[in-house]
Design a protein around this motif. Structure first.
Motif, mmCIF file in Angstrom:
data_model
loop_
_atom_site.group_PDB
_atom_site.id
_atom_site.type_symbol
_atom_site.label_atom_id
_atom_site.label_comp_id
_atom_site.label_asym_id
_atom_site.label_seq_id
_atom_site.Cartn_x
_atom_site.Cartn_y
_atom_site.Cartn_z
ATOM 1 N N PHE A 91 2.840 2.160 6.508
ATOM 2 C CA PHE A 91 3.270 1.118 7.113
ATOM 3 C C PHE A 91 4.388 1.344 7.547
ATOM 4 O O PHE A 91 4.885 1.788 6.812
ATOM 5 C CB PHE A 91 2.895 -0.089 6.655
ATOM 6 C CG PHE A 91 1.157 -0.478 6.744
ATOM 7 C CD1 PHE A 91 0.709 -1.088 7.773
ATOM 8 C CD2 PHE A 91 0.330 0.290 5.454
ATOM 9 C CE1 PHE A 91 -0.228 -1.415 7.617
ATOM 10 C CE2 PHE A 91 -0.607 0.097 4.988
ATOM 11 C CZ PHE A 91 -1.390 -1.115 6.271
ATOM 12 N N ILE B 93 6.052 7.823 -3.790
ATOM 13 C CA ILE B 93 6.119 8.509 -2.614
ATOM 14 C C ILE B 93 7.832 8.319 -2.367
ATOM 15 O O ILE B 93 8.457 8.309 -1.214
ATOM 16 C CB ILE B 93 5.226 9.027 -1.525
ATOM 17 C CG1 ILE B 93 4.805 7.106 -0.816
ATOM 18 C CG2 ILE B 93 4.596 9.820 -1.672
ATOM 19 C CD1 ILE B 93 4.420 7.302 0.204
ATOM 20 N N ARG C 191 0.562 8.595 9.585
ATOM 21 C CA ARG C 191 0.363 10.115 7.922
ATOM 22 C C ARG C 191 2.174 10.819 8.295
ATOM 23 O O ARG C 191 2.712 11.389 8.627
ATOM 24 C CB ARG C 191 -0.673 10.386 8.743
ATOM 25 C CG ARG C 191 -1.074 11.831 7.177
ATOM 26 C CD ARG C 191 -2.621 12.527 8.145
ATOM 27 N NE ARG C 191 -2.566 13.319 8.938
ATOM 28 C CZ ARG C 191 -3.718 13.469 9.681
ATOM 29 N NH1 ARG C 191 -4.212 12.936 10.519
ATOM 30 N NH2 ARG C 191 -3.415 14.698 9.956
ATOM 31 N N GLU D 264 3.469 13.265 6.143
ATOM 32 C CA GLU D 264 3.245 14.732 5.345
ATOM 33 C C GLU D 264 4.503 14.940 4.315
ATOM 34 O O GLU D 264 6.266 14.817 5.267
ATOM 35 C CB GLU D 264 3.405 15.898 5.869
ATOM 36 C CG GLU D 264 2.892 17.122 5.509
ATOM 37 C CD GLU D 264 2.253 17.809 6.595
ATOM 38 O OE1 GLU D 264 1.145 18.707 6.548
ATOM 39 O OE2 GLU D 264 3.191 18.412 7.223
ATOM 40 N N ARG E 129 1.516 20.458 0.496
ATOM 41 C CA ARG E 129 1.481 19.358 0.836
ATOM 42 C C ARG E 129 0.406 18.336 0.238
ATOM 43 O O ARG E 129 -0.915 18.271 0.074
ATOM 44 C CB ARG E 129 1.924 19.428 2.457
ATOM 45 C CG ARG E 129 3.001 20.730 2.761
ATOM 46 C CD ARG E 129 2.547 20.602 3.906
ATOM 47 N NE ARG E 129 1.962 21.674 4.455
ATOM 48 C CZ ARG E 129 1.296 22.748 5.824
ATOM 49 N NH1 ARG E 129 1.393 21.692 6.693
ATOM 50 N NH2 ARG E 129 0.874 23.735 5.593
ATOM 51 N N ILE E 130 1.192 17.135 0.682
ATOM 52 C CA ILE E 130 0.478 15.361 0.200
ATOM 53 C C ILE E 130 0.709 14.631 1.800
ATOM 54 O O ILE E 130 1.650 15.048 1.996
ATOM 55 C CB ILE E 130 1.279 15.070 -0.426
ATOM 56 C CG1 ILE E 130 0.227 15.310 -2.220
ATOM 57 C CG2 ILE E 130 0.597 13.427 -0.406
ATOM 58 C CD1 ILE E 130 0.799 13.967 -3.383
ATOM 59 N N CYS E 131 -0.297 14.285 1.849
ATOM 60 C CA CYS E 131 -0.366 13.036 3.013
ATOM 61 C C CYS E 131 -0.277 12.122 2.712
ATOM 62 O O CYS E 131 -1.569 11.935 2.175
ATOM 63 C CB CYS E 131 -0.697 14.058 4.609
ATOM 64 S SG CYS E 131 -0.340 14.684 5.189
ATOM 65 N N ALA E 132 0.109 10.956 3.042
ATOM 66 C CA ALA E 132 0.205 9.938 2.632
ATOM 67 C C ALA E 132 0.097 8.563 3.806
ATOM 68 O O ALA E 132 0.858 9.029 4.574
ATOM 69 C CB ALA E 132 0.927 9.074 1.410
ATOM 70 N N ASP E 133 -0.279 7.519 4.317
ATOM 71 C CA ASP E 133 -0.542 6.512 4.841
ATOM 72 C C ASP E 133 0.777 5.853 4.722
ATOM 73 O O ASP E 133 0.363 4.837 4.119
ATOM 74 C CB ASP E 133 -1.968 6.408 5.740
ATOM 75 C CG ASP E 133 -2.606 7.165 5.936
ATOM 76 O OD1 ASP E 133 -2.243 8.469 6.688
ATOM 77 O OD2 ASP E 133 -4.178 7.135 6.310
ATOM 78 N N ARG F 139 0.909 -1.068 0.208
ATOM 79 C CA ARG F 139 0.100 -0.187 -0.286
ATOM 80 C C ARG F 139 0.609 1.435 0.082
ATOM 81 O O ARG F 139 0.362 2.321 0.610
ATOM 82 C CB ARG F 139 -1.097 -0.030 1.208
ATOM 83 C CG ARG F 139 -1.988 -0.995 1.410
ATOM 84 C CD ARG F 139 -3.009 -1.003 0.080
ATOM 85 N NE ARG F 139 -4.204 -0.067 -0.071
ATOM 86 C CZ ARG F 139 -4.456 0.619 -0.258
ATOM 87 N NH1 ARG F 139 -4.861 -0.077 -1.962
ATOM 88 N NH2 ARG F 139 -6.042 1.971 -0.068
ATOM 89 N N THR F 140 1.864 1.189 -0.710
ATOM 90 C CA THR F 140 2.988 2.478 -0.590
ATOM 91 C C THR F 140 2.464 2.508 -2.378
ATOM 92 O O THR F 140 3.237 1.976 -3.235
ATOM 93 C CB THR F 140 4.324 1.623 -0.052
ATOM 94 O OG1 THR F 140 4.436 1.395 1.080
ATOM 95 C CG2 THR F 140 5.243 3.374 -0.060
ATOM 96 N N PRO F 141 2.642 3.926 -2.255
ATOM 97 C CA PRO F 141 2.163 4.392 -3.693
ATOM 98 C C PRO F 141 3.464 4.364 -4.262
ATOM 99 O O PRO F 141 4.493 5.562 -3.673
ATOM 100 C CB PRO F 141 1.525 5.895 -3.020
ATOM 101 C CG PRO F 141 1.646 6.260 -2.524
ATOM 102 C CD PRO F 141 1.783 4.952 -1.813
ATOM 103 N N ASP G 175 3.468 13.294 10.589
ATOM 104 C CA ASP G 175 2.703 14.168 11.822
ATOM 105 C C ASP G 175 1.747 13.118 12.224
ATOM 106 O O ASP G 175 0.842 13.986 13.724
ATOM 107 C CB ASP G 175 1.522 14.288 10.031
ATOM 108 C CG ASP G 175 0.648 15.190 9.943
ATOM 109 O OD1 ASP G 175 1.156 16.787 11.296
ATOM 110 O OD2 ASP G 175 -0.357 15.541 9.509
ATOM 111 N N VAL H 179 1.318 2.543 11.530
ATOM 112 C CA VAL H 179 0.590 3.050 10.541
ATOM 113 C C VAL H 179 0.687 5.052 10.836
ATOM 114 O O VAL H 179 0.914 5.494 11.717
ATOM 115 C CB VAL H 179 -0.575 3.203 9.560
ATOM 116 C CG1 VAL H 179 -0.914 4.269 9.088
ATOM 117 C CG2 VAL H 179 -1.227 1.716 9.346
#
Lengths: 219, 100, 107
Positions: free
Chosen positions: B93, B34, B68, B70, B87-91, B29-31, B42, B66
């Motif tokens: 692991f 990033i 968040r 930034e 900015r972008i945040c992603a969740d 689940r890591t795009p 964050d 997990v």
């Protein structure tokens, strides 16, 4: 895009018609889905009415649920703080529950910071509060573009933000779902909570829009 | 989602972290956009079942914290033309994060 | 590692792909089979037959050209078939057999 409306009598609903556009011409994959469903029922793996019951519970959810949460946050600062601190327990106060093992976070839009939510990997969305995601939210164009050119995408949705407002894109890549808490529109000081909820659009809770202006809603 | 609920979290809010640059073909689940990029923690979320084993019929245990994370837009895209406060945040692991 | 050296992302891993395609904000009214397919996901999950991560993996295993061509719930249908066959819940032969009946009904 069809805006096709169908009137279904209650009798038809109760006989298991999901209430969408009747299946007339089905693709290979659509037929394959129906074939699997029928087989699962024949084999006793799922009950005959499982699918229909699930359709009905999904259809009971709509953006008006999220709008109720937002309106409450607008009129009740203590609730708003609880919502921002722990959204799951806050929405439970209003009778909403959430999928097990899924988190919920509310993010507040302010004069300095505007949030917009996407799921670049699939279509994660807080359906328990907003109903099913709109087509565009699941589209490849939105998923591709909003992370790299958010302001251009927001402009397509009619939202032009000043450069002193930071745009913060939220990519929901794990099991946490995000609800945007939009700012309360000006000129709504005297409005009741139920009227305020009517101003809260689905798009404003995803972050691609703002709440409606009060003059747009008849009282 | 209380921010302090993951007792064993190895990163804390404000920590600089780099996303591991791994490209498995298997489910994760890591795009892509990033990977290899540096951001800051964050929020520290709970530990969730690990999708990388759960996607293949296993239990997803042990759970993984997990975060968040930034990122400044300018750190993700060379061509980014928007204001510096975008900015972008992603969740992400925990096992996808390294100290930066 | 520069951008140039990065392996290409998988078809589902969409963030930042170069496209100027506008976001189509129109919404189609769901067909019955789409409601039923979404419901099937919930039912399979509630019975513990599949979990969400498996469903996602099933979608991600669709070959890229097909991923691009299929509609949203068509991808779900492909994923269910992968998972239900893999788990031994259904066999390809019985799905093919049932398809004949469905074909006759729907043409």
């Amino acid at each position: 895009m069809s805006e096709h409306q169908h009137d279904h009598g209650a009798g038809e609903e109760s006989q298991g018609h999901p209430g969408g556009t009747p299946d007339i011409q089905l693709s290979y994959r659509a037929k394959r889905s129906l074939a699997m469903q029928e087989l699962l029922v024949e084999k006793g793996i799922i009950a005959p009415d499982d699918i229909q019951r699930s359709v009905e519970s999904a259809r009971a959810r709509s953006p008006s649920d999220g709008a109720r949460v937002v309106a409450r946050a607008w009129v009740d600062p203590a609730f708003k703080q609880r919502l921002l601190d722990n959204a799951l327990t806050a929405i439970a106060e209003l009778g909403y529950d959430f999928v097990a093992d899924t988190g919920l976070v509310a993010l507040e839009n302010t004069d300095e910071l505007h949030h917009v939510v996407v799921c670049t990997l699939c279509s994660c969305y807080p359906g328990a509060l907003l109903g099913p995601p709109p087509d565009w939210y699941k589209s490849l164009a939105y998923r591709s573009r909003v992370v790299i050119e958010p302001r251009a995408v927001l402009r397509e949705f009619g939202l032009e933000l000043e450069s002193d407002i930071g745009v913060r894109v939220i990519d929901s890549t794990a099991e946490i779902r995000y609800l945007v808490l939009p700012g309360r529109p000006a000129g709504t000081e005297g409005m009741a909570e139920e009227q305020l909820a009517e101003l809260v659009t689905r798009n404003s809770m995803i972050g691609v829009g703002l709440p409606l202006s009060p003059e747009l809603v008849t009282t | 989602m209380s921010p302090d609920s993951s007792d064993s979290a190895i990163f804390g809010p404000g920590d600089r972290v780099r996303v591991s640059e791994r490209y498995p073909a298997s489910h994760h689940r890591t795009p892509w956009y990033i990977k290899g990029k540096t951001g800051r923690v964050d929020v520290v979320y709970d530990a969730y079942m690990n999708p990388e084993s759960r996607a293949y019929g296993q239990a997803g245990l042990p759970r993984v914290t997990v975060y968040r994370v930034e990122f400044d837009q300018a750190d993700l895209w060379e061509s980014y033309r928007g204001p510096a406060n975008d900015r972008i945040c992603a969740d992400v692991f925990e096992h996808w994060l390294e100290p930066a | 590692m520069s951008e140039r050296e990065k392996p290409a992302p998988a078809a589902h891993d969409r963030g930042g792909w170069a496209t100027e395609e506008p976001v189509d904000q129109g919404e189609h009214q769901w067909a019955d089979w789409e409601y039923r397919t979404q419901a099937l996901a919930r039912v399979l999950r509630s019975k513990g037959i599949v979990v969400t991560d498996e469903m996602r993996r099933g979608i991600e295993s669709i070959p890229a050209p097909e991923y691009e061509a299929l509609s949203y719930f068509e991808r779900w249908s492909a994923s269910f078939e992968t998972l239900l066959v893999e788990k031994g819940v259904l066999t390809p032969a019985e799905i093919d057999e049932k398809m004949k009946e469905v074909e006759e009904r729907w043409g």
